[in-house]
Motif scaffolding. Structure first.
Motif, short mmCIF file in Angstrom:
data_model
loop_
_atom_site.label_atom_id
_atom_site.label_comp_id
_atom_site.label_asym_id
_atom_site.label_seq_id
_atom_site.Cartn_x
_atom_site.Cartn_y
_atom_site.Cartn_z
N LYS A 47 -3.21 -6.30 -33.90
CA LYS A 47 -4.18 -5.95 -32.86
C LYS A 47 -5.45 -6.77 -33.01
O LYS A 47 -6.04 -7.22 -32.02
CB LYS A 47 -4.51 -4.45 -32.92
N ALA A 48 -5.88 -6.97 -34.25
CA ALA A 48 -7.08 -7.78 -34.47
C ALA A 48 -6.88 -9.21 -34.00
O ALA A 48 -7.76 -9.81 -33.38
CB ALA A 48 -7.45 -7.75 -35.96
N LEU A 49 -5.70 -9.76 -34.27
CA LEU A 49 -5.43 -11.14 -33.90
C LEU A 49 -5.25 -11.35 -32.41
O LEU A 49 -5.44 -12.45 -31.90
CB LEU A 49 -4.17 -11.63 -34.64
N ILE A 62 -9.14 -10.59 -39.67
CA ILE A 62 -8.30 -9.94 -40.66
C ILE A 62 -9.14 -9.29 -41.75
O ILE A 62 -8.85 -8.17 -42.20
CB ILE A 62 -7.29 -10.94 -41.26
N GLU A 63 -10.19 -9.98 -42.18
CA GLU A 63 -11.08 -9.40 -43.20
C GLU A 63 -11.65 -8.08 -42.74
O GLU A 63 -11.78 -7.13 -43.52
CB GLU A 63 -12.21 -10.38 -43.52
N ASP A 64 -11.99 -7.98 -41.46
CA ASP A 64 -12.56 -6.74 -40.93
C ASP A 64 -11.58 -5.57 -41.01
O ASP A 64 -11.99 -4.42 -41.06
CB ASP A 64 -13.00 -6.94 -39.48
N CYS A 65 -10.29 -5.88 -40.97
CA CYS A 65 -9.29 -4.81 -41.04
C CYS A 65 -9.36 -4.06 -42.36
O CYS A 65 -8.95 -2.90 -42.46
CB CYS A 65 -7.88 -5.40 -40.87
N ARG A 134 4.81 -13.60 -30.58
CA ARG A 134 4.98 -14.59 -29.51
C ARG A 134 3.83 -15.59 -29.53
O ARG A 134 4.04 -16.79 -29.41
CB ARG A 134 5.09 -13.92 -28.15
N ARG A 135 2.61 -15.11 -29.66
CA ARG A 135 1.48 -16.03 -29.70
C ARG A 135 1.55 -16.93 -30.93
O ARG A 135 1.19 -18.11 -30.88
CB ARG A 135 0.16 -15.25 -29.69
N GLY A 136 2.03 -16.37 -32.04
CA GLY A 136 2.19 -17.18 -33.24
C GLY A 136 3.23 -18.27 -33.06
O GLY A 136 3.02 -19.43 -33.45
#
Length: 399
Positions: A47-49, A62-65, A134-136
C-alpha cells in the motif's frame, strides 16, 4: 490473539478481520499470529508503494511502515517471516486456501455472512499486493529492453564462449510482457481493484498489438535513464551521448563523429571513475587468477579493456565470495557483471571499426544506432549495478 497495532497507517483487511475474532476460533482455523503478521507487513508495504498521494522515494515509504515499532515488535515480524517462508509453508497455505474441504469447514465454522467477510478481506489484500507486483513487473521493462539491446551486440561466438546460451537466449522483453499478461488475466481481473489506487493504465493490457511499439517507447526511457546515470557519474560526458545522436541526425560525417564521441565517452567514464593503477589493484585483489585482464606494454603492466569494464560495473567493490552456480564459477566475476562488461568491450570494438566508416550508407548508420542502443543499455545496467556516482573514487585495496 494479541490485539497489536498495525505495522503502519496502511491497514491489512485480513489482519483487521482476524484480530476481531476470538483466539480459540483462530486456533481452530489454524491461523496463528505469524501468518497475520506476514500478511499485515506485506500489505502495508504494498500500500505504501502504490499510494498515489505519496511522492516520496520508495525507501522512505517503506521506512515509514516500521517507524513506530519497537525492537521487540520488529524481531517478531522477522521471526514470522522466517517461520512462514521456510520449507513448504508457502505451498502449504496456497494449497489450503484452494482446498474445497477447508473452505467448507471455515464457512460452517464462521457462518455464511462471516465467511464472506473473510473472503472479501483476503481479496482486498490480494488486490493491493497484485497491484504492487504489476507495477514492479512493469518497472522491469526498461531493464529488459536495456538487457536485450546490450545482448544484441554480442555475436554467437561470444555467447558460446560465455557457455551460458541457455540464459542469454531468453527473451527478457517477452518474459516481462508474458508475466504482465498473466497478472492481468489471472489475478487483477478476479480481484476488487477498486479498493486500491489502481489507475486505468495499471489495469489496461500493455501490448495488445504486439511488443514493437512498447519496446520503442521504453527504448526512449532507456536513453533518458542512461543519460541521467552518466550525468550523475560524470556530468560533462553526457554531452558525448547527445552529441553522437546529433551527429547522426545532422552531419554528413555523422557516423565517424558519433563513433569518436562514444569511444571517448566509454574511455573517460571508466578511467575517470577508476584510473588504470586502481584497476590493477582491484584485479589483483579480486581476480588474480583470471586470464585476459592484464598485459605488458613497454615493460609496464597495464589493465585490459575487459579489466577496466569489470572494475567499472563492480563499482570498484570487492567481488563477494559466493557458491558456484550453473551460470557462475565460484572465483570469477558474476554472470551479470561479466556480460555487461563484455558488452561494453564489444561496443568499443565495433565503434573502432565504425570510426573509419566513410561511406555514410544506411547500413552503417543502422549499425551505429544498434551499437548506441546497446551501449546505452549496458551503461544503464553497469552504472546501476555498480552504484557509481559523481562521488570521489572509493578507496581500493592496497597492493
Amino acid at each position: 490473539m494479541e490485539n497489536s497495532t498495525s505495522v503502519s497507517t496502511y491497514r491489512s483487511s485480513f489482519a483487521a478481520y482476524t484480530r476481531s475474532l476470538e483466539p480459540s476460533l483462530l486456533a481452530t482455523l489454524r491461523i496463528d499470529e505469524s501468518i497475520v503478521l506476514v500478511t499485515e507487513t506485506l500489505v502495508s508495504i504494498c500500500k505504501a508503494l502504490t499510494d498515489a498521494s505519496d511522492s516520496r522515494p520508495w525507501q522512505e515509504r517503506i521506512e515509514d511502515c516500521f517507524a513506530n515499532l519497537d525492537n521487540e515488535r520488529l524481531e517478531g515480524i522477522l521471526t514470522a517471516f522466517a517461520e512462514e517462508f521456510q520449507g513448504d509453508r508457502p505451498k502449504y497455505w496456497a494449497e489450503k486456501f484452494k482446498n474445497e474441504n477447508y473452505k467448507t469447514f471455515v464457512e460452517r465454522l464462521l457462518g455464511a455472512a462471516e465467511y464472506r467477510l473473510l473472503v472479501n478481506a483476503v481479496k482486498e489484500d490480494a488486490a493491493v499486493v497484485a497491484l504492487a507486483i504489476r507495477r514492479g513487473v512493469r518497472a522491469l521493462m526498461p531493464f529488459a529492453v536495456a538487457w536485450s539491446d546490450a545482448l544484441g551486440l554480442m555475436s554467437k561466438d561470444q555467447l558460446k564462449a560465455a557457455n551460458r546460451t541457455n540464459v542469454l537466449a531468453i527473451n527478457a522483453i517477452q518474459m516481462v510482457i508474458s508475466l504482465d499478461d498473466f497478472l492481468g488475466d489471472k489475478l487483477l481481473s478476479s480481484l476488487p481493484m477498486e479498493v486500491t489506487d489502481a489507475t486505468h493504465s495499471d489495469l489496461a493490457v500493455w501490448a495488445p498489438d504486439g511488443p514493437d511499439d512498447l519496446v520503442t517507447q521504453f527504448r526512449t526511457l532507456v536513453t533518458e535513464a542512461s543519460a541521467r546515470r552518466v550525468e550523475r557519474a560524470n556530468s560533462p560526458l553526457v554531452r558525448k551521448i547527445r552529441g553522437a545522436r546529433d551527429a547522426l541526425m545532422h552531419s554528413e560525417d555523422g557516423i565517424s563523429q558519433a563513433a569518436n564521441s562514444l569511444i571517448e565517452l566509454l574511455d573517460r567514464i571508466m578511467r575517470e571513475a577508476f584510473p588504470p593503477k586502481d584497476v590493477l589493484l582491484w584485479v589483483d585483489a579480486n581476480l588474480p587468477e583470471e586470464s585476459g585482464l592484464t598485459y605488458i606494454n613497454d615493460g609496464q603492466r597495464k589493465p585490459t579493456k575487459r579489466a577496466e569494464a569489470l572494475c567499472f560495473v563492480y563499482g570498484g567493490d570487492p567481488i563477494v565470495s559466493r557458491e558456484a552456480t550453473q551460470y557462475d564459477n565460484e572465483d570469477g566475476p558474476s554472470f551479470l557483471h561479466d556480460v555487461v562488461a563484455l558488452v561494453l568491450v564489444s561496443a568499443r570494438s565495433k565503434l573502432q571499426k565504425l570510426k573509419h566508416a566513410d561511406n555514410g550508407t544506411p547500413e552503417e548508420r543502422q549499425q551505429l544506432m544498434s551499437v548506441l542502443s546497446a551501449l546505452e543499455g549496458a551503461l544503464m545496467l553497469g552504472l546501476t549495478i555498480g552504484g557509481i556516482s559523481a562521488e570521489p573514487t572509493r578507496e581500493l585495496p592496497a597492493a
